[in-house]
Scaffold this motif. Structure first.
Motif, mmCIF file in Angstrom:
data_model
loop_
_atom_site.group_PDB
_atom_site.id
_atom_site.type_symbol
_atom_site.label_atom_id
_atom_site.label_comp_id
_atom_site.label_asym_id
_atom_site.label_seq_id
_atom_site.Cartn_x
_atom_site.Cartn_y
_atom_site.Cartn_z
ATOM 1 N N UNK A 49 31.243 25.045 20.288
ATOM 2 C CA UNK A 49 30.856 25.733 19.674
ATOM 3 C C UNK A 49 30.090 26.123 18.749
ATOM 4 N N UNK A 50 29.481 27.271 18.668
ATOM 5 C CA UNK A 50 27.902 27.375 17.635
ATOM 6 C C UNK A 50 28.542 29.059 16.593
ATOM 7 N N UNK A 51 27.901 29.195 15.701
ATOM 8 C CA UNK A 51 28.289 30.160 14.596
ATOM 9 C C UNK A 51 26.984 29.885 13.753
ATOM 10 N N UNK A 52 26.108 31.231 14.055
ATOM 11 C CA UNK A 52 25.142 31.442 12.711
ATOM 12 C C UNK A 52 24.846 32.144 11.755
ATOM 13 N N UNK A 53 25.054 31.741 10.427
ATOM 14 C CA UNK A 53 25.431 32.721 9.056
ATOM 15 C C UNK A 53 24.270 32.908 8.474
ATOM 16 N N UNK A 54 23.911 33.689 7.557
ATOM 17 C CA UNK A 54 23.458 33.753 6.597
ATOM 18 C C UNK A 54 24.184 33.949 5.392
ATOM 19 N N UNK A 55 24.259 33.561 4.275
ATOM 20 C CA UNK A 55 24.299 34.544 2.953
ATOM 21 C C UNK A 55 23.253 35.259 1.964
ATOM 22 N N UNK A 56 23.525 35.810 1.982
ATOM 23 C CA UNK A 56 22.588 37.144 1.334
ATOM 24 C C UNK A 56 22.751 38.027 0.428
ATOM 25 N N UNK A 57 22.201 37.723 -0.692
ATOM 26 C CA UNK A 57 22.611 38.427 -1.801
ATOM 27 C C UNK A 57 24.545 38.707 -1.951
ATOM 28 N N UNK A 58 24.775 37.182 -2.108
ATOM 29 C CA UNK A 58 26.614 37.227 -1.974
ATOM 30 C C UNK A 58 27.218 37.563 -1.207
ATOM 31 N N UNK A 59 26.811 37.839 0.098
ATOM 32 C CA UNK A 59 27.060 38.184 1.635
ATOM 33 C C UNK A 59 27.246 38.144 1.877
ATOM 34 N N UNK A 60 28.045 36.877 2.998
ATOM 35 C CA UNK A 60 28.034 36.771 4.440
ATOM 36 C C UNK A 60 28.096 37.347 5.255
ATOM 37 N N UNK A 61 26.606 37.345 6.260
ATOM 38 C CA UNK A 61 26.506 38.341 7.549
ATOM 39 C C UNK A 61 26.078 37.332 9.047
ATOM 40 N N UNK A 62 26.236 37.700 9.792
ATOM 41 C CA UNK A 62 26.599 37.161 11.388
ATOM 42 C C UNK A 62 25.251 37.300 11.385
ATOM 43 N N UNK A 63 24.438 35.921 11.998
ATOM 44 C CA UNK A 63 23.109 36.122 12.317
ATOM 45 C C UNK A 63 23.191 36.704 13.554
ATOM 46 N N UNK A 64 24.349 36.289 14.639
ATOM 47 C CA UNK A 64 24.763 36.319 16.012
ATOM 48 C C UNK A 64 24.704 38.016 16.101
ATOM 49 N N UNK A 65 25.331 38.608 15.171
ATOM 50 C CA UNK A 65 26.394 39.775 15.723
ATOM 51 C C UNK A 65 25.877 40.766 13.983
ATOM 52 N N UNK A 66 24.685 40.806 13.967
ATOM 53 C CA UNK A 66 24.768 42.127 12.264
ATOM 54 C C UNK A 66 25.467 43.462 12.262
ATOM 55 N N UNK A 67 26.626 43.195 13.128
ATOM 56 C CA UNK A 67 27.583 44.500 12.231
ATOM 57 C C UNK A 67 29.091 43.077 12.031
ATOM 58 N N UNK A 68 28.985 42.079 11.901
ATOM 59 C CA UNK A 68 29.533 41.536 11.325
ATOM 60 C C UNK A 68 28.851 40.983 9.569
ATOM 61 N N UNK A 69 28.459 42.207 8.968
ATOM 62 C CA UNK A 69 27.981 42.148 7.726
ATOM 63 C C UNK A 69 28.504 41.638 6.241
ATOM 64 N N UNK A 70 29.974 41.726 6.224
ATOM 65 C CA UNK A 70 30.818 41.091 4.858
ATOM 66 C C UNK A 70 32.099 40.193 5.058
ATOM 67 N N UNK A 71 31.758 39.104 5.835
ATOM 68 C CA UNK A 71 32.369 38.108 6.083
ATOM 69 C C UNK A 71 33.223 37.467 5.091
ATOM 70 N N UNK A 72 34.352 37.508 5.304
ATOM 71 C CA UNK A 72 35.433 37.148 4.084
ATOM 72 C C UNK A 72 35.346 35.888 4.081
ATOM 73 N N UNK A 73 35.313 35.196 3.113
ATOM 74 C CA UNK A 73 36.040 33.763 2.793
ATOM 75 C C UNK A 73 37.486 33.314 2.525
ATOM 76 N N UNK A 74 37.885 32.719 4.093
ATOM 77 C CA UNK A 74 39.169 32.464 3.716
ATOM 78 C C UNK A 74 39.632 30.612 3.261
ATOM 79 N N UNK A 75 40.185 30.420 2.313
ATOM 80 C CA UNK A 75 40.534 29.012 1.848
ATOM 81 C C UNK A 75 42.451 28.685 1.824
ATOM 82 N N UNK A 76 42.741 27.708 2.377
ATOM 83 C CA UNK A 76 44.127 27.640 2.930
ATOM 84 C C UNK A 76 44.402 26.730 2.002
ATOM 85 N N UNK A 77 45.557 27.627 0.768
ATOM 86 C CA UNK A 77 45.951 27.252 -0.268
ATOM 87 C C UNK A 77 46.820 25.601 -0.636
#
Length: 898
Positions: A187-215
């Protein structure tokens, strides 16, 4: 002058072979690679995670690539020498300061402006791709000034010229060729980090994807990203086109199409490793229907290809307005990345990963568990010598970063469960077929027996009728003969009546004959009566003839034996089905538990119910997991039954016995089942297994089940009354395997927490057995020993405060104090915490003070009062030091402030 002529010649040769990429200035000269197998292409596949022969297997490998001069640079730098000189055979690069001095740098690979895309891939990315296929995470990243060819190196599609394909396309081609479509997935995901915002290049509607870290593990994930399954190369190329169309770019002085965002291509690879299953042999069959289930492995890995936006200086790029803000954001994120790499290279205690979203996303690539390759791209122009120097220094620092490579592997319980379900269906179908055949055979035998009984009854009736007719004929003949004799006698008497004076002999003869005839007549009457009685008895016996025949006929005996054998075989088949059903339920339970543990980020064990004997392991599970456990246990009770499971503990088949004890251990982990297990005799059976069998698996799982039951205070006294501590001590002295010793130590540790059995536990050698397990040295085993000592010290302290116990501590008498002092500052947090608590409880009673001072425990108490992480233990240590006179006197003598 000579250097100028050399540069002009190179420029003329390079200008004839420039491959024009649209309007982009990132043109790279394409020639054949110098070596068919590049020296840095890595070791053969499936060997080890160390590729390339590095002294440090996990070190970040860095390659430098020089972009050829473009037409603008040829005109602007015609009177100047190139600032970069490459020595690829020595893997060196010289950066000129002026016409006399230069700085020399060494890299893992040095690629000239003539290096082909194929050679770049084989040197930089292919070793990382091979590691990903082996189950490791991998990262390929390009870093450099704007316009030096990063996007060309990584993302060139090569639709018109396949030789110009970049690392992304070539890596996916190798991955798809090595995977099996039936068992593996990509499986493939393609993202861009633009102006400190993670955006989905395969679905531009996802324009602010959160980053989740396992504690717990620190792993970073992007749950909102679009993941697409890849089955062929054409689908992947279409996704790359779609992503590049959505990626933000702009025209600057440095580049006509400059990327204004960092692009991250993530390829998730899931591979199945198939293991062969072993048949289990039995006494009655050559190969049993039971198959020992294999545990198929699943290897999960990911390849991250990162095309960083180019670093640029504002006065050179001419950015202004919104582009100026974009440039600031790019430079800030690259600066944060540089700080992290500096900290890792210098082994700093703090690495500022959280300063930027880019560094958070690259946490596994630098200082994590991934195999990382970095390609730094530079230009030859002396106009940009400052940027080139900064890029080279970035690569030099990155070469000092070391990662801890770790394979990503887990068991595929869902696949195993499906296999067992298929096997169970086959066994059920086979059992139904055999049962139908058995019923048909019994029906046939019954019909044959009925026919034979009817034939015997008919023959007996005919023989009886012939005998009756024969007796009647003989009777009639006898009566007829007697009548004739009677008539003859009467005639003789009539003739003699007319003669007077007949002699006395004649009269006597006639009287004798009459008496004889009467006698014969009476005899015949008796015979007739006897025959009638015999006939009556024969009729009675005729009704019982079937039972007589069944008891005496050899064929009927053989038939009964066949029926008994079939019944025995049917019983064995039913037992096998019960075992498989319980095994399937158990594996479904373990698979669901493993899935929930993985979803919650736990890296723990696949079998928590059997591998842990501590109550905190059950309380730490999520609520929905415990509900699923209860549902599985209820299903197990309903379909199999507790008494049936316990009866299998005494089976002669070793595999059946091992499986049964595992099921009982899982059931004992649930508090609601413990009372039923004990009432049904399960505790006695487990103790018998611990006493009787030398099989390591049986002893380990039986000890784990006893440890689970020992968490209940009511069961603890029962375990002691049945000699459980003696059996656990014997197991502790005989076992060598760490897991077995951990189960035994956990059971003894649970018993050490009961005040009522404290004296009996010590008198039967419980403390000495616990200290004997210290020989193992495994951290998990030592943690259980420390917990048991802490429980015992706490109960002993409570008994002393209540006046139940007086005198020195049993732990000191049994020689536990040296080990306690030795491990009071152990690196393992669980061991240290339990030992610190035990020391505080021992120190509360003045009778122990002298031994603790001479044994060095006083120094540890002082350390605990100052440095312990837990406030309650730290306060307890301070109170103890200030309340015991001997401690206070010794501290004053040594002039120690506390």
């Amino acid at each position: 002058m000579a250097s100028t002529i050399h540069r002009n010649v190179v420029a003329q040769r390079g200008s004839a072979k420039l491959d024009r990429q649209g309007a982009n200035n990132n043109s790279i000269l394409r020639t054949k690679p110098r070596h068919s197998h590049p020296p840095g292409s890595g070791a053969p596949r499936r060997s080890s995670p160390s590729h390339g022969g590095d002294a440090v297997p996990g070190r970040v490998r860095v390659a430098v690539r020089l972009r050829p001069q473009n037409a603008e640079e040829m005109m602007a730098d015609a009177d100047f020498a190139d600032c970069v000189e490459l020595q690829p055979e020595l893997k060196r690069l010289k950066l000129r300061r002026n016409n006399w001095d230069s700085d020399t740098y060494e890299f893992d690979e040095v690629l000239t402006e003539f290096a082909s895309q194929k050679r770049v891939y084989e040197v930089v990315a292919k070793p990382v791709v091979e590691s990903v296929l082996d189950g490791y995470n991998g990262t390929v990243m390009a870093y450099g000034q704007t316009g030096t060819g990063k996007t060309f190196t990584l993302g060139q599609l090569g639709e018109e010229d396949t030789s110009s394909r970049g690392i992304m396309v070539r890596a996916m081609e190798d991955i798809l060729s090595d995977l099996s479509p039936e068992t593996d997935s990509v499986t493939v995901s393609y993202l861009q980090l633009y102006m400190e915002t993670v955006q989905d290049l395969l679905n531009p509607a996802n324009d602010n994807i959160p980053i989740v870290e396992d504690p717990r593990s620190g792993d970073v994930s992007l749950p909102g990203a679009t993941h697409v399954d890849i089955r062929d190369q054409q689908t992947f190329l279409e996704l790359l086109r779609l992503g590049e169309a959505h990626r933000i770019a702009a025209n600057t002085r440095m580049n006509t199409e400059s990327s204004r965002s960092h692009a991250l291509l993530t390829v998730h690879v899931r591979r199945s490793v198939v293991e062969s299953a072993d048949n289990v042999l039995t006494e009655n069959f050559d190969a049993s229907h039971l198959t020992k289930p294999s545990k198929p492995l699943i290897r999960k890995s990911k390849l991250v290809v990162i095309d960083l936006a180019g670093s640029e200086r504002i006065h050179k790029s001419g950015s202004e307005g919104h582009m100026l803000e974009e440039a600031k954001s790019i430079n800030l994120s690259l600066s944060a990345l540089g700080k992290c790499i500096n900290a890792l290279a210098e082994n700093s205690a703090h690495v500022p990963f959280r300063d930027s979203k880019l560094t958070r996303l690259l946490r596994d690539s630098f200082g994590g568990t991934a195999r990382t390759s970095l390609i730094v791209t530079i230009g030859p122009s002396p106009q940009h010598r400052g940027e080139t120097s900064s890029t080279i220094l970035f690569g030099q620092r990155a070469m000092k970063v070391e990662n801890m490579l770790k394979i990503k592997e887990e068991f595929d319980y869902k696949s195993l469960s499906r296999k067992l379900e298929v096997q169970l269906d086959k066994l059920i179908a086979e059992n139904e077929r055999q049962r139908k055949a058995f019923e048909d055979e019994v029906e046939r035998i019954n019909l044959e027996a009925q026919c034979r009984i009817a034939e015997v009854e008919k023959n007996f009736a005919e023989a009886l009728e012939r005998e009756r007719l024969k007796c009647q004929m003989e009777y009639m003949e006898s009566v007829k003969q007697l009548e004739q004799k009677l008539m003859t006698s009467q005639e003789r008497q009539g003739c003699n009546g007319f003669v007077n004076g007949c002699g006395e002999g004649v009269a006597t003869s006639s009287a004798d004959e009459v008496a004889e005839v009467k006698k014969l007549l009476e005899i015949e009457k008796g015979k007739r009566k006897a025959i009638e009685e015999e006939l009556k008895s024969q009729k009675i016996q005729l009704g019982k003839y079937g039972q007589v025949e069944a008891g005496g006929d050899a064929d009927m005996i053989k038939l009964r034996k066949i029926l008994e054998d079939d019944a025995s075989q049917k019983k064995k088949l039913e037992e096998e089905i019960i075992i498989l059903r319980s095994q399937l339920l158990q594996l479904n339970f373990e698979a669901d538990q493993m899935r929930r543990c993985l979803e919650s980020g736990s890296s723990g064990n696949a079998f928590p119910a059997m591998d842990t004997s501590l109550s905190q392991s059950r309380h730490s599970q999520p609520k929905d997991t415990r509900n699923d456990q209860k549902a599985s246990v209820a299903t197990l009770f309903e379909q199999v039954g507790l008494h049936k499971i316990l009866s299998l503990l005494e089976s002669d088949d070793a595999n059946v016995r091992v499986h049964a004890v595992k099921v009982v251990a899982n059931l004992a982990a649930e508090e609601t089942n413990q009372k039923s297990i004990v009432e049904a005799g399960g505790l006695t059976s487990l103790l018998m297994l611990l006493r009787r069998y030398e099989d390591e698996t049986v002893r380990r799982v039986a000890a784990g089940a006893i440890a689970n039951l020992a968490m209940n205070e009511a069961n603890q006294e029962l375990i002691m009354s049945e000699g459980g501590i003696t059996l656990l001590s014997m197991a502790a002295s005989d076992a060598e395997e760490p897991q077995t010793l951990r189960m035994v130590a956990g059971a003894i540790a649970n018993l050490c927490g009961n005040d009522k059995i404290l004296m009996k536990l010590r008198s039967q050698g419980g403390i000495k057995a616990l200290l004997g397990i210290v020989r193992c040295g495994h951290p998990d085993v030592l943690s259980q020993i420390a917990r048991g000592i802490a429980n015992f010290a706490k109960c002993e302290s409570r008994a002393s405060n209540q006046g139940i116990k007086s005198g020195k501590s049993f732990l000191i008498d049994d020689g536990a104090l040296p080990w306690i002092v030795q491990n009071a500052n152990n690196e393992s947090a669980p061991i240290r915490r339990h030992i610190e608590l035990a020391l505080c409880h021992l120190a509360q009673h003045e009778v122990n003070a002298k031994d603790m001072i001479s044994g060095g425990a006083l120094w540890e108490l002082v350390r605990i009062s100052r440095d312990c992480n837990r406030e309650d233990i730290r306060s307890l240590a301070r109170r103890t030091l200030s309340s015991i006179p001997q401690f206070k006197s010794e501290l004053r003598r040594l002039r120690i402030e506390y």
